[in-house]
Scaffold this motif. Structure first.
Motif, PDB file in Angstrom:
ATOM      1  N   GLY A 242       0.786  -1.222   0.000  1.00  0.00           N
ATOM      2  CA  GLY A 242       0.000   0.000   0.000  1.00  0.00           C
ATOM      3  C   GLY A 242       0.824   1.280   0.000  1.00  0.00           C
ATOM      4  N   GLN A 243       2.145   1.155  -0.123  1.00  0.00           N
ATOM      5  CA  GLN A 243       2.948   2.392  -0.112  1.00  0.00           C
ATOM      6  C   GLN A 243       3.066   3.025  -1.494  1.00  0.00           C
ATOM      7  OE1 GLN A 243       6.713   1.730   1.844  1.00  0.00           O
ATOM      8  NE2 GLN A 243       5.680   0.355   3.261  1.00  0.00           N
ATOM      9  N   THR A 244       2.733   2.239  -2.522  1.00  0.00           N
ATOM     10  CA  THR A 244       2.945   2.700  -3.900  1.00  0.00           C
ATOM     11  C   THR A 244       1.719   2.353  -4.726  1.00  0.00           C
ATOM     12  OG1 THR A 244       5.230   2.022  -3.564  1.00  0.00           O
ATOM     13  CG2 THR A 244       4.619   2.573  -5.799  1.00  0.00           C
ATOM     14  N   LEU A 245       1.397   3.217  -5.690  1.00  0.00           N
ATOM     15  CA  LEU A 245       0.319   2.898  -6.633  1.00  0.00           C
ATOM     16  C   LEU A 245       0.962   2.490  -7.954  1.00  0.00           C
ATOM     17  CD1 LEU A 245      -2.899   3.154  -6.861  1.00  0.00           C
ATOM     18  CD2 LEU A 245      -2.352   5.040  -8.379  1.00  0.00           C
ATOM     19  N   ASN A 246       0.531   1.341  -8.465  1.00  0.00           N
ATOM     20  CA  ASN A 246       1.030   0.875  -9.760  1.00  0.00           C
ATOM     21  C   ASN A 246       0.076   1.370 -10.847  1.00  0.00           C
ATOM     22  OD1 ASN A 246       2.788  -0.589 -11.423  1.00  0.00           O
ATOM     23  ND2 ASN A 246       1.465  -2.391 -11.395  1.00  0.00           N
ATOM     24  N   LEU A 247       0.620   2.077 -11.830  1.00  0.00           N
ATOM     25  CA  LEU A 247      -0.187   2.589 -12.948  1.00  0.00           C
ATOM     26  C   LEU A 247       0.266   1.875 -14.220  1.00  0.00           C
ATOM     27  CD1 LEU A 247      -1.986   4.729 -14.471  1.00  0.00           C
ATOM     28  CD2 LEU A 247       0.065   6.153 -14.550  1.00  0.00           C
ATOM     29  N   VAL A 248      -0.701   1.294 -14.931  1.00  0.00           N
ATOM     30  CA  VAL A 248      -0.403   0.614 -16.192  1.00  0.00           C
ATOM     31  C   VAL A 248      -1.352   1.205 -17.228  1.00  0.00           C
ATOM     32  CG1 VAL A 248      -0.007  -1.632 -17.260  1.00  0.00           C
ATOM     33  CG2 VAL A 248      -0.060  -1.463 -14.772  1.00  0.00           C
ATOM     34  N   ALA A 249      -0.807   1.893 -18.221  1.00  0.00           N
ATOM     35  CA  ALA A 249      -1.643   2.633 -19.156  1.00  0.00           C
ATOM     36  C   ALA A 249      -1.454   2.084 -20.572  1.00  0.00           C
ATOM     37  CB  ALA A 249      -1.274   4.120 -19.103  1.00  0.00           C
ATOM     38  N   PHE A 250      -2.540   1.511 -21.133  1.00  0.00           N
ATOM     39  CA  PHE A 250      -2.479   0.775 -22.409  1.00  0.00           C
ATOM     40  C   PHE A 250      -2.945   1.652 -23.574  1.00  0.00           C
ATOM     41  CE2 PHE A 250      -3.158  -2.263 -19.048  1.00  0.00           C
ATOM     42  CZ  PHE A 250      -2.318  -3.324 -19.368  1.00  0.00           C
ATOM     43  N   VAL A 251      -2.270   1.518 -24.705  1.00  0.00           N
ATOM     44  CA  VAL A 251      -2.614   2.276 -25.911  1.00  0.00           C
ATOM     45  C   VAL A 251      -2.696   1.308 -27.090  1.00  0.00           C
ATOM     46  CG1 VAL A 251      -1.822   4.081 -27.506  1.00  0.00           C
ATOM     47  CG2 VAL A 251      -1.374   4.299 -25.042  1.00  0.00           C
ATOM     48  N   THR A 252      -3.744   1.443 -27.920  1.00  0.00           N
ATOM     49  CA  THR A 252      -3.848   0.652 -29.158  1.00  0.00           C
ATOM     50  C   THR A 252      -3.479   1.541 -30.339  1.00  0.00           C
ATOM     51  OG1 THR A 252      -5.579  -0.743 -28.252  1.00  0.00           O
ATOM     52  CG2 THR A 252      -5.449  -0.634 -30.641  1.00  0.00           C
ATOM     53  N   THR A 253      -2.745   0.993 -31.259  1.00  0.00           N
ATOM     54  CA  THR A 253      -2.304   1.776 -32.409  1.00  0.00           C
ATOM     55  C   THR A 253      -2.311   0.906 -33.667  1.00  0.00           C
ATOM     56  OG1 THR A 253      -0.390   2.887 -33.383  1.00  0.00           O
ATOM     57  CG2 THR A 253       0.089   1.256 -31.715  1.00  0.00           C
ATOM     58  N   ASP A 254      -2.526   1.553 -34.831  1.00  0.00           N
ATOM     59  CA  ASP A 254      -2.424   0.813 -36.102  1.00  0.00           C
ATOM     60  C   ASP A 254      -0.974   0.741 -36.563  1.00  0.00           C
ATOM     61  OD1 ASP A 254      -5.113   0.411 -36.267  1.00  0.00           O
ATOM     62  OD2 ASP A 254      -5.494   2.282 -37.354  1.00  0.00           O
ATOM     63  N   ASP A 255      -0.130   1.589 -35.984  1.00  0.00           N
ATOM     64  CA  ASP A 255       1.261   1.661 -36.451  1.00  0.00           C
ATOM     65  C   ASP A 255       2.018   0.387 -36.111  1.00  0.00           C
ATOM     66  OD1 ASP A 255       0.686   4.217 -37.210  1.00  0.00           O
ATOM     67  OD2 ASP A 255       1.431   5.118 -35.341  1.00  0.00           O
ATOM     68  N   PRO A 256       3.032   0.064 -36.934  1.00  0.00           N
ATOM     69  CA  PRO A 256       3.883  -1.071 -36.556  1.00  0.00           C
ATOM     70  C   PRO A 256       4.749  -0.706 -35.365  1.00  0.00           C
ATOM     71  CG  PRO A 256       4.688  -0.034 -38.570  1.00  0.00           C
ATOM     72  CD  PRO A 256       3.421   0.680 -38.198  1.00  0.00           C
ATOM     73  N   TRP A 257       5.299  -1.687 -34.712  1.00  0.00           N
ATOM     74  CA  TRP A 257       6.206  -1.424 -33.586  1.00  0.00           C
ATOM     75  C   TRP A 257       7.423  -0.668 -34.124  1.00  0.00           C
ATOM     76  CZ3 TRP A 257       6.265  -0.616 -28.786  1.00  0.00           C
ATOM     77  CH2 TRP A 257       7.397  -0.779 -27.997  1.00  0.00           C
ATOM     78  N   PRO A 258       7.707   0.539 -33.566  1.00  0.00           N
ATOM     79  CA  PRO A 258       8.733   1.396 -34.184  1.00  0.00           C
ATOM     80  C   PRO A 258      10.164   0.979 -33.848  1.00  0.00           C
ATOM     81  CG  PRO A 258       7.731   2.520 -32.337  1.00  0.00           C
ATOM     82  CD  PRO A 258       7.066   1.178 -32.425  1.00  0.00           C
ATOM     83  N   SER A 259      10.479  -0.265 -34.080  1.00  0.00           N
ATOM     84  CA  SER A 259      11.854  -0.706 -33.865  1.00  0.00           C
ATOM     85  C   SER A 259      12.197  -1.701 -34.955  1.00  0.00           C
ATOM     86  CB  SER A 259      11.984  -1.368 -32.501  1.00  0.00           C
ATOM     87  OG  SER A 259      13.158  -2.148 -32.449  1.00  0.00           O
ATOM     88  N   LYS A 260      13.404  -1.557 -35.498  1.00  0.00           N
ATOM     89  CA  LYS A 260      13.808  -2.500 -36.559  1.00  0.00           C
ATOM     90  C   LYS A 260      13.930  -3.896 -35.971  1.00  0.00           C
ATOM     91  CE  LYS A 260      16.159   0.545 -39.783  1.00  0.00           C
ATOM     92  NZ  LYS A 260      16.561   1.744 -38.996  1.00  0.00           N
TER      93      LYS A 260
END
Ligand code: FAD
Length: 461
Positions: A242-260
């Motif tokens: 209870g000392q910390t709040l975990n935040l997980v924020a999800f995003v959906t995108t049509d773009d490809p993963w921007p890494s070769k």
């Protein structure tokens, strides 16, 4: 306990590898862990566990369950003890004068102990002392495995540092980027061994609880919340007792993963990127994002949904955990499935009938037959769950979302693991009796679970 007359190599010392090592030691199976890193360690923040994971831990070793309980954090309010998540409209604005107006749309009710979450690294710290020293070798990045057909000849594991090691069988617990997986796939079709981008990524942050309370208020900081929105959603829950709040924020995108390099699952990002991505959300989620560090990481969510493995084993090499069925995290059950895997496989390998490498292969086949349907169902269902939270699958029909999510969660949480293990043992016995240790099992595709347990949710009023 007498030791079994064979020696197994565990590749990878994450949650799966360590839990498996603890389980097998307890059952007299000799093992060595080969971990690529210089020490055991976990990246990332919180991991949530449910009744099914707790049941599996109890079967594996009560010491493991005790280790988890030492670091587990649950919803702080007694009235919320059995709540997995209160689900809210993350885009709704909350009038400062009447905060009670933003009520949960519905509540996902878990088992009596609700949603227990822990900090990953703290959990791992508790697992390591449960293993005798010298059981693990570090700096051992697996490159390939020689697997002779003659099961009397040991396999050879080759590592990046030029060394090699022998084992009677190999347990690939090397996670989503598993090298062991490549061994199960035809040499000409290595693409089939690679996880694919789910077109979702996530920002993660740990926020001191006193700061979180200033934004969310007491109730929403002390208990788990799921904030829905179009093409985005966020989770918040307490960790570190209870000392910390975990935040997980999800995003959906049509773009490809921007890494070769598609194997690079994290990329640098900024708090401003996250705030831009969550434009249109209410001040609760935006307020928390503003409290994250200026430099963040963006985690690409990859999985095996598009290329499920036809089998979790080949010869004397078997995959366990994410290596076999890496999933997106939208059911909050990936690690729980890994722990279920461990419970089933350990009970099979520890069975008195398993005394040689033929028995080990039969245990692998029984494990595959018992687990593959459920594990691969989770991978597919997890993608569907996110699409519901982000109003992509059922629009804003919150009744329908609540019903379907609850049915899916019920299927995950309500497994009778003892019955499942008993059936797997029977399968093992049949295989050994018939002299057909690795005979193909009937297709175990799991349909959408038909029974909706309405007790698992409360409708918002
Ligand atoms: C954002 C996010 C949130 C999640 N939240 C939850 C949740 O709330 N609840 C839940 O149940 N699950 C959750 N999961 C899923 C969970 O994290 C995973 O299922 C679990 O950690 C997998 O454990 P593992 O040990 O199988 O793999 P990993 O944790 O990936 O461990 C693999 C180990 O193998 C080692 N390794 C890799 N390659 C090699 C090699 N070639 N040679 C030697 N060693 C190697 C690695 O260094 C590592 O130590 C989440 C996942 C994500 C991405």
């Amino acid at each position: 306990m007498t030791s079994k007359p064979f020696h197994l190599a565990i590749v990878g010392g994450g949650i799966t590898g360590l839990a498996l090592a603890i389980a097998l030691k307890k059952r007299g199976v000799q093992i060595t862990i080969y971990e690529q890193a210089a020490a055991f360690g976990e990246i990332g923040a919180g991991v949530g566990m449910h009744a099914n994971a707790v049941r599996a831990m109890k079967i594996i070793d009560t010491e493991l369950l005790a280790a988890f309980e030492r670091v587990a954090t649950r919803n702080a309010w007694p009235s919320k003890k059995n709540v997995w998540f209160d689900v809210l409209d993350g885009t709704a604005e909350e009038p400062a004068s009447s905060p009670e107006l933003l009520k949960p749309l519905f509540t996902l009710i878990g088992h009596d102990d609700g949603h227990a979450a822990c900090h990953r690294a703290r959990f791992l710290d508790q697992l390591v002392p449960l293993l005798p020293e010298g059981l693990a070798q570090f700096g051992k990045r697996l490159l390939s495995i020689d697997d002779p057909e003659d099961t009397d000849i040991p396999l050879t594991l080759h590592f990046e540092d030029g060394t090699s090691a022998k084992a009677d069988a190999v347990l690939g617990c090397d996670g989503i980027k598993s090298r062991t997986r490549a061994h199960l796939v035809d040499r000409h079709d290595q693409e089939a061994a690679k996880p694919k981008y789910s077109h979702k990524f996530v920002y993660r942050g740990l926020i001191p609880m006193k700061d979180a309370v200033a934004t969310l208020g007491e109730e929403r900081s002390a208990n788990s919340m799921l904030w829905m929105g179009p093409d985005r959603h966020a989770l918040t829950f307490p960790v570190n007792h209870g000392q910390t709040l975990n935040l997980v924020a999800f995003v959906t995108t049509d773009d490809p993963w921007p890494s070769k390099d598609a194997q690079q699952l994290t990329l640098p990002a900024t708090r401003d990127d996250a705030l831009r991505d969550f434009a249109g959300f209410g001040l609760n989620v935006l307020g928390l994002l503003r409290m994250t560090a200026p430099q963040l990481e963006r985690w690409g969510l990859f999985d095996l949904a598009e290329n499920p493995l036809p089998q979790f084993f080949r010869g004397r090499v078997c995959l366990v955990g994410d290596a076999a069925h890496a999933s997106t995290p939208h059911h909050g059950a990936g690690a729980a499935m890994c722990i279920e895997d461990v419970a089933v496989l350990a009970e099979l390998l520890g069975d008195p009938s398993v005394t040689d490498t033929v028995g080990v292969q039969a245990a692998f086949a029984a494990f595959d037959s018992s687990r593959r349907g459920r594990d691969q169902w989770l991978v597919a269902s997890s993608r569907r769950a996110a699409d519901m939270y982000e109003w992509r699958a059922r629009g804003r029909d919150f009744e329908a979302i609540a019903d379907e999510v609850c049915a899916r969660q019920a299927y995950i949480w309500n497994i009778d693991l003892d019955a499942s293990i008993a059936a797997a043992r029977k399968d093992l016995a049949n295989r050994l009796a018939l002299g057909l240790p690795t005979a193909a099992a009937p297709d175990k595709t799991v349909p959408f679970p038909p029974d909706i347990d309405f007790h698992l949710r409360d409708r918002g009023s």
